[in-house]
Design a protein around this motif. Structure first.
Motif, PDB file in Angstrom:
ATOM      1  N   MET A   1       1.268  -0.812  -0.295  1.00  0.00           N
ATOM      2  CA  MET A   1       0.178   0.235   0.104  1.00  0.00           C
ATOM      3  C   MET A   1       0.585   1.078   0.054  1.00  0.00           C
ATOM      4  SD  MET A   1      -3.463  -0.595   2.114  1.00  0.00           S
ATOM      5  CE  MET A   1      -4.624  -2.201   1.437  1.00  0.00           C
ATOM      6  N   LEU A   2       2.435   0.797   0.419  1.00  0.00           N
ATOM      7  CA  LEU A   2       2.931   2.461   0.482  1.00  0.00           C
ATOM      8  C   LEU A   2       4.092   1.773  -0.522  1.00  0.00           C
ATOM      9  CD1 LEU A   2       3.232   2.740   3.710  1.00  0.00           C
ATOM     10  CD2 LEU A   2       1.889   4.084   2.317  1.00  0.00           C
ATOM     11  N   ASP A   3       4.297   2.922  -1.081  1.00  0.00           N
ATOM     12  CA  ASP A   3       5.732   2.556  -1.695  1.00  0.00           C
ATOM     13  C   ASP A   3       6.814   2.844  -1.333  1.00  0.00           C
ATOM     14  OD1 ASP A   3       3.501   2.075  -4.272  1.00  0.00           O
ATOM     15  OD2 ASP A   3       3.761   4.097  -5.147  1.00  0.00           O
ATOM     16  N   GLU A   7       8.437   4.783   4.146  1.00  0.00           N
ATOM     17  CA  GLU A   7       7.547   4.959   5.469  1.00  0.00           C
ATOM     18  C   GLU A   7       6.981   3.727   5.660  1.00  0.00           C
ATOM     19  OE1 GLU A   7       4.459   7.679   3.448  1.00  0.00           O
ATOM     20  OE2 GLU A   7       5.874   7.199   1.839  1.00  0.00           O
ATOM     21  N   VAL A   8       7.046   2.617   4.867  1.00  0.00           N
ATOM     22  CA  VAL A   8       6.140   1.172   4.875  1.00  0.00           C
ATOM     23  C   VAL A   8       7.445   1.020   6.886  1.00  0.00           C
ATOM     24  CG1 VAL A   8       6.737  -1.585   4.581  1.00  0.00           C
ATOM     25  CG2 VAL A   8       6.321   0.622   3.217  1.00  0.00           C
ATOM     26  N   SER A   9       8.432   0.946   6.705  1.00  0.00           N
ATOM     27  CA  SER A   9       9.509   1.052   8.257  1.00  0.00           C
ATOM     28  C   SER A   9       9.256   2.303   9.062  1.00  0.00           C
ATOM     29  CB  SER A   9      10.704   1.304   7.614  1.00  0.00           C
ATOM     30  OG  SER A   9      11.702   0.775   6.609  1.00  0.00           O
ATOM     31  N   ASP A  10       8.406   3.106   8.912  1.00  0.00           N
ATOM     32  CA  ASP A  10       8.147   3.917  10.125  1.00  0.00           C
ATOM     33  C   ASP A  10       6.489   3.076  10.554  1.00  0.00           C
ATOM     34  OD1 ASP A  10       9.503   5.573  10.003  1.00  0.00           O
ATOM     35  OD2 ASP A  10       8.823   7.259   8.481  1.00  0.00           O
ATOM     36  N   LEU A  11       6.229   2.762  10.066  1.00  0.00           N
ATOM     37  CA  LEU A  11       4.352   2.171   9.944  1.00  0.00           C
ATOM     38  C   LEU A  11       4.298   0.772  10.348  1.00  0.00           C
ATOM     39  CD1 LEU A  11       1.088   1.995   9.017  1.00  0.00           C
ATOM     40  CD2 LEU A  11       1.760   0.599   7.410  1.00  0.00           C
ATOM     41  N   LEU A  31      -2.710 -11.958  14.275  1.00  0.00           N
ATOM     42  CA  LEU A  31      -2.653 -11.267  12.786  1.00  0.00           C
ATOM     43  C   LEU A  31      -3.414 -10.331  13.045  1.00  0.00           C
ATOM     44  CD1 LEU A  31      -1.156 -11.313  10.629  1.00  0.00           C
ATOM     45  CD2 LEU A  31      -1.878 -13.071   9.349  1.00  0.00           C
ATOM     46  N   ILE A  32      -4.620 -10.511  12.960  1.00  0.00           N
ATOM     47  CA  ILE A  32      -6.188  -9.489  12.367  1.00  0.00           C
ATOM     48  C   ILE A  32      -6.227  -8.256  13.495  1.00  0.00           C
ATOM     49  CG2 ILE A  32      -7.795  -9.214  12.950  1.00  0.00           C
ATOM     50  CD1 ILE A  32      -7.505 -11.360  11.158  1.00  0.00           C
ATOM     51  N   TRP A  33      -5.633  -8.335  14.659  1.00  0.00           N
ATOM     52  CA  TRP A  33      -4.658  -7.546  15.337  1.00  0.00           C
ATOM     53  C   TRP A  33      -3.792  -6.674  14.934  1.00  0.00           C
ATOM     54  CZ3 TRP A  33      -0.902  -4.566  17.514  1.00  0.00           C
ATOM     55  CH2 TRP A  33      -1.096  -3.782  18.184  1.00  0.00           C
ATOM     56  N   LEU A  34      -2.676  -7.138  14.519  1.00  0.00           N
ATOM     57  CA  LEU A  34      -1.734  -6.626  13.447  1.00  0.00           C
ATOM     58  C   LEU A  34      -2.120  -5.756  12.752  1.00  0.00           C
ATOM     59  CD1 LEU A  34       1.435  -9.304  13.830  1.00  0.00           C
ATOM     60  CD2 LEU A  34       0.814  -6.628  15.079  1.00  0.00           C
ATOM     61  N   LEU A  35      -2.937  -6.072  11.391  1.00  0.00           N
ATOM     62  CA  LEU A  35      -3.657  -5.758  10.148  1.00  0.00           C
ATOM     63  C   LEU A  35      -3.907  -4.920  10.226  1.00  0.00           C
ATOM     64  CD1 LEU A  35      -4.059  -8.938   8.160  1.00  0.00           C
ATOM     65  CD2 LEU A  35      -2.229  -6.996   8.109  1.00  0.00           C
ATOM     66  N   ARG A  36      -5.560  -4.579  11.592  1.00  0.00           N
ATOM     67  CA  ARG A  36      -6.590  -3.688  11.549  1.00  0.00           C
ATOM     68  C   ARG A  36      -5.288  -2.781  11.611  1.00  0.00           C
ATOM     69  NH1 ARG A  36      -9.794  -5.931  15.523  1.00  0.00           N
ATOM     70  NH2 ARG A  36     -11.064  -7.054  14.026  1.00  0.00           N
ATOM     71  N   THR A  37      -4.703  -2.769  13.192  1.00  0.00           N
ATOM     72  CA  THR A  37      -3.859  -2.096  13.795  1.00  0.00           C
ATOM     73  C   THR A  37      -2.773  -0.779  12.262  1.00  0.00           C
ATOM     74  OG1 THR A  37      -3.129  -2.636  15.660  1.00  0.00           O
ATOM     75  CG2 THR A  37      -2.079  -0.886  15.085  1.00  0.00           C
ATOM     76  N   ALA A  38      -2.404  -1.632  11.505  1.00  0.00           N
ATOM     77  CA  ALA A  38      -1.481  -0.941  10.301  1.00  0.00           C
ATOM     78  C   ALA A  38      -2.452  -0.608   9.010  1.00  0.00           C
ATOM     79  CB  ALA A  38      -0.702  -2.061   9.866  1.00  0.00           C
ATOM     80  N   ASP A  39      -3.416  -1.102   9.109  1.00  0.00           N
ATOM     81  CA  ASP A  39      -5.071  -0.202   8.882  1.00  0.00           C
ATOM     82  C   ASP A  39      -5.238   1.230   8.964  1.00  0.00           C
ATOM     83  OD1 ASP A  39      -6.532  -0.024   6.391  1.00  0.00           O
ATOM     84  OD2 ASP A  39      -8.228  -0.935   7.515  1.00  0.00           O
ATOM     85  N   ASN A  40      -5.414   1.055  10.597  1.00  0.00           N
ATOM     86  CA  ASN A  40      -5.216   2.366  11.078  1.00  0.00           C
ATOM     87  C   ASN A  40      -4.576   3.064  11.260  1.00  0.00           C
ATOM     88  OD1 ASN A  40      -8.540   1.209  11.996  1.00  0.00           O
ATOM     89  ND2 ASN A  40      -7.212   0.375  14.125  1.00  0.00           N
ATOM     90  N   LEU A  42      -2.302   3.791   8.842  1.00  0.00           N
ATOM     91  CA  LEU A  42      -2.425   4.247   7.292  1.00  0.00           C
ATOM     92  C   LEU A  42      -4.029   4.664   7.347  1.00  0.00           C
ATOM     93  CD1 LEU A  42      -2.027   0.809   4.835  1.00  0.00           C
ATOM     94  CD2 LEU A  42      -0.361   2.544   4.866  1.00  0.00           C
ATOM     95  N   LYS A  43      -4.641   4.988   8.217  1.00  0.00           N
ATOM     96  CA  LYS A  43      -5.698   5.728   8.187  1.00  0.00           C
ATOM     97  C   LYS A  43      -5.281   7.556   8.588  1.00  0.00           C
ATOM     98  CE  LYS A  43      -9.447   2.623   7.598  1.00  0.00           C
ATOM     99  NZ  LYS A  43     -10.980   2.172   7.744  1.00  0.00           N
ATOM    100  N   ASP A  44      -4.597   6.957   9.283  1.00  0.00           N
ATOM    101  CA  ASP A  44      -4.586   8.383  10.160  1.00  0.00           C
ATOM    102  C   ASP A  44      -4.005   8.807   9.126  1.00  0.00           C
ATOM    103  OD1 ASP A  44      -6.188   7.675  12.936  1.00  0.00           O
ATOM    104  OD2 ASP A  44      -4.054   6.664  12.890  1.00  0.00           O
ATOM    105  N   ARG A  45      -2.344   8.255   8.634  1.00  0.00           N
ATOM    106  CA  ARG A  45      -0.834   8.978   7.934  1.00  0.00           C
ATOM    107  C   ARG A  45      -2.314  10.148   6.803  1.00  0.00           C
ATOM    108  NH1 ARG A  45       0.047   6.821   2.917  1.00  0.00           N
ATOM    109  NH2 ARG A  45       1.886   8.337   2.708  1.00  0.00           N
ATOM    110  N   ASP A  46      -3.315   8.849   5.643  1.00  0.00           N
ATOM    111  CA  ASP A  46      -3.979   9.635   4.517  1.00  0.00           C
ATOM    112  C   ASP A  46      -4.638  10.641   5.643  1.00  0.00           C
ATOM    113  OD1 ASP A  46      -3.031   7.711   3.266  1.00  0.00           O
ATOM    114  OD2 ASP A  46      -4.269   6.422   3.129  1.00  0.00           O
TER     115      ASP A  46
END
Length: 152
Positions: A1-3, A7-11, A31-40, A42-46
């Motif tokens: 999702m990030l190029d 940024e990937v390392s920071d996330l 794993l679901i918690w990790l993915l949900r947190t990463a998604d959140n 990303l949304k914060d960043r956007d």
């Protein structure tokens, strides 16, 4: 999702730092918690990028439609916002003046009381007026408080 690799390392760092803080040996995070947190994250960043871009676009539009001396006023206000305000005050000013959010909406976003929003905005305005001086001329329109409660 990030190029960008940085940024990937920071996330990833943010997600795993949060996981470390929430570490509970009896109830490990899945794993679901990790993915949900990463998604959140990303949304914060956007959201942050959208707010910043919106604020810069508003300043650009004001500068384009302004006379030459007004452009200097807009730049002075922009510089004052960047240099004098805390991060929270800057966010609240952007939410309130550029995004046109009501104090209640800002309070909900920041998970604080509406009174805290009013206080923060008041302090931010005082700092900006102090930085820009009493004779702010046309800049006063940029700092003039509008109704903080949106109808409806």
């Amino acid at each position: 999702m990030l190029d960008d690799d940085d940024e990937v390392s920071d996330l990833v760092s943010e997600v795993f730092s949060l996981a470390w803080v929430k570490l509970d040996i009896l109830r490990p995070l899945g794993l679901i918690w990790l993915l949900r947190t990463a998604d959140n994250k990303l949304k914060d960043r956007d959201r942050t990028l959208r707010v910043r871009a919106g604020a810069m676009e508003a300043v650009r539009r004001m500068a384009e439609g302004a006379r030459a001396h007004d452009v200097l006023d807009v730049l002075a206000v922009r510089h004052a916002i960047d240099s004098v305000l805390t991060r929270r005050e800057r966010r609240f000013v952007i939410f309130f003046y550029w995004d046109r959010l009501a104090a209640g909406e800002i309070a909900e976003l920041d998970r604080c009381s509406q009174a805290s929003v009013f206080t923060t905005l008041s302090r931010a305005r005082a700092k900006l007026i102090g930085e820009l001086g009493q004779d702010v001329g046309s800049r006063s329109e940029l700092l003039a408080p509008r109704s903080m409660i949106r109808a409806g």
